[in-house]
Design an enzyme around this catalytic site. Structure first.
Site, PDB file in Angstrom:
ATOM      1  N   CYS A 257       0.811  -1.218   0.000  1.00 34.59           N
ATOM      2  CA  CYS A 257       0.000   0.000   0.000  1.00 34.59           C
ATOM      3  C   CYS A 257       0.848   1.273   0.000  1.00 34.59           C
ATOM      4  CB  CYS A 257      -0.993  -0.035   1.150  1.00 34.59           C
ATOM      5  SG  CYS A 257      -2.695  -0.066   0.571  1.00 34.59           S
ATOM      6  N   HIS A 343      -3.986  -5.419   0.242  1.00 39.57           N
ATOM      7  CA  HIS A 343      -3.609  -6.006   1.524  1.00 39.57           C
ATOM      8  C   HIS A 343      -3.677  -7.531   1.508  1.00 39.57           C
ATOM      9  CE1 HIS A 343      -3.215  -2.339   3.945  1.00 39.57           C
ATOM     10  NE2 HIS A 343      -4.112  -1.848   3.107  1.00 39.57           N
ATOM     11  N   GLU A 345      -2.623  -9.395   3.767  1.00 40.42           N
ATOM     12  CA  GLU A 345      -2.861  -9.845   5.139  1.00 40.42           C
ATOM     13  C   GLU A 345      -4.312  -9.689   5.552  1.00 40.42           C
ATOM     14  OE1 GLU A 345      -3.260  -5.630   5.648  1.00 40.42           O
ATOM     15  OE2 GLU A 345      -1.943  -6.840   4.385  1.00 40.42           O
TER      16      GLU A 345
END
Length: 371
Positions: A257, A343, A345
């Site tokens: 990001c 993302h 995660e």
């Protein structure tokens, strides 16, 4: 609950447009850039994501608070959004493993939130007119005062916010005797990123936003990571310099990001503020290397310039966003460096992109063998 104390409240946009609703019972006035998230779940992770620092969150899901809060489902210490705007706020919840209801959690953090807003109309307005500063308030009888207060709020473009959410001192995550040592630059890092690295047999030292390469190198890490975070990437000159030093030495580097944008800027690729950004857990991305599609979690209001990326002799675009063809991932052709604009995660999900953490560990393994 404070049902009887629910006052009228409003959302005032920078262009003068007003949407009305009701306070959930926590009075006050807060400002920030208004944005919306299309996720159907994961509101607690959204509220604690440092990337949302300085923003007023509009939830497109019609019900917020219905499953309460769990102390383990946070991405940082405390709430990071400036305020919440929703359609229906649930004062009661129905999940067995919740620790409390959402109202008590908001009251503990003194977070101003308003409900009973026509969020479909508000989101449609933001989509048409773009992200802009806004104010939410229970002081509905003093519009002129609110307009003056709103006019003094700086625009997100050019705003450096990483220093507001970064750790003040280095800290460690994982097992000290793990196989891999990773130095992470915290410009708004999420806890689940650290969890994903730690469960891949990594010991992580997390450094403040303004750490130098020399400070990180002294720990003798096997790889480097630049995190997600809030604000405009352009003012982060220290982070860009750090990325340049890592790239120059061809050390394993992974960025997510804001970290992805920093790596692009370190290579001379510019960034720009998007019309209204990507925020949600259902964004389609195509991996150009494998040809496979991924459903991803995204949260960003800036992006890197596609034309400059395509023209860069050392950079290859690895992922694209299928809704608007923006760059969703890059890698350097002759360096051990890659990054993504979303993302992997993602918590609570989707998990389509978790392989990127494995890819980072594989890059570290190769570098150790070659060394």
């Amino acid at each position: 609950m404070k049902y009887e104390q629910r006052k009228k409240a409003l959302v005032l946009l920078a262009d003068g447009t007003i949407f009305y609703g009701k306070s959930i019972g926590i009075e006050g006035t807060v400002t920030g850039e208004i944005c919306f998230n299309t996720g159907m779940t994961g509101y607690q992770e959204i509220f604690t994501d440092p990337s949302y620092f300085g923003q007023l969150m509009v939830a497109t899901n019609a019900h917020i608070g219905n499953y309460g809060v769990n102390n383990d489902e946070v991405e940082s210490e405390g709430i990071k959004i400036s305020g919440l705007i929703c359609r229906n706020f649930s004062f009661t919840h129905s999940r067995v493993d919740s620790d409390s209801n959402l109202f008590d959690w908001f009251e503990k953090h003194n977070l101003v939130a308003i409900s009973d807003v026509d969020t479909r109309a508000l989101v449609a307005y933001i989509r048409d007119n773009g992200a802009m500063n806004a104010i939410i308030s229970t002081e509905i009888d003093n519009i002129d005062k609110l307009k003056k207060q709103l006019a003094e709020i700086p625009n997100m473009e050019g705003l450096e916010l990483a220093s507001k959410v970064s750790t003040k001192e280095p800290y460690f995550v994982g097992e000290e005797n793990a196989t891999y040592k990773i130095a992470a630059l915290d410009i708004g890092i999420k806890k689940n990123i650290l969890r994903n690295l730690a469960k891949r047999n990594a010991y992580i030292k997390v450094f403040p936003y303004n750490a130098t390469f020399e400070e990180m190198e002294e720990w003798n890490p096997d790889g480097y990571f630049i995190s997600n975070g809030p604000g405009d990437p352009e003012p982060l000159k220290d982070a860009q310099k750090l990325a340049q030093e890592i790239i120059k030495r061809d050390l394993p580097l992974f960025g997510i990001c804001l970290g992805h944008q920093v790596i692009a800027l370190a290579n001379g690729i510019s960034t720009y503020k998007m019309h209204n950004g990507h925020r949600g857990i259902n964004h389609p991305v195509k991996n150009l290397i494998t040809g496979k599609g991924e459903i991803t979690s995204q949260n960003h209001g800036f992006a890197i310039n596609r034309e400059e990326t395509e023209a860069h002799s050392d950079i290859e675009i690895t992922h694209v966003h299928l809704n608007d063809n923006t760059v969703a991932g890059i890698r350097m052709k002759n360096k051990n460096v890659f990054s993504v604009q979303y993302h992997p995660e993602a918590s609570p999900g989707p998990h389509d992109a978790e392989y990127l953490f494995d890819q980072f560990i594989e890059n570290i393994q190769k570098a150790k063998v070659e060394a």
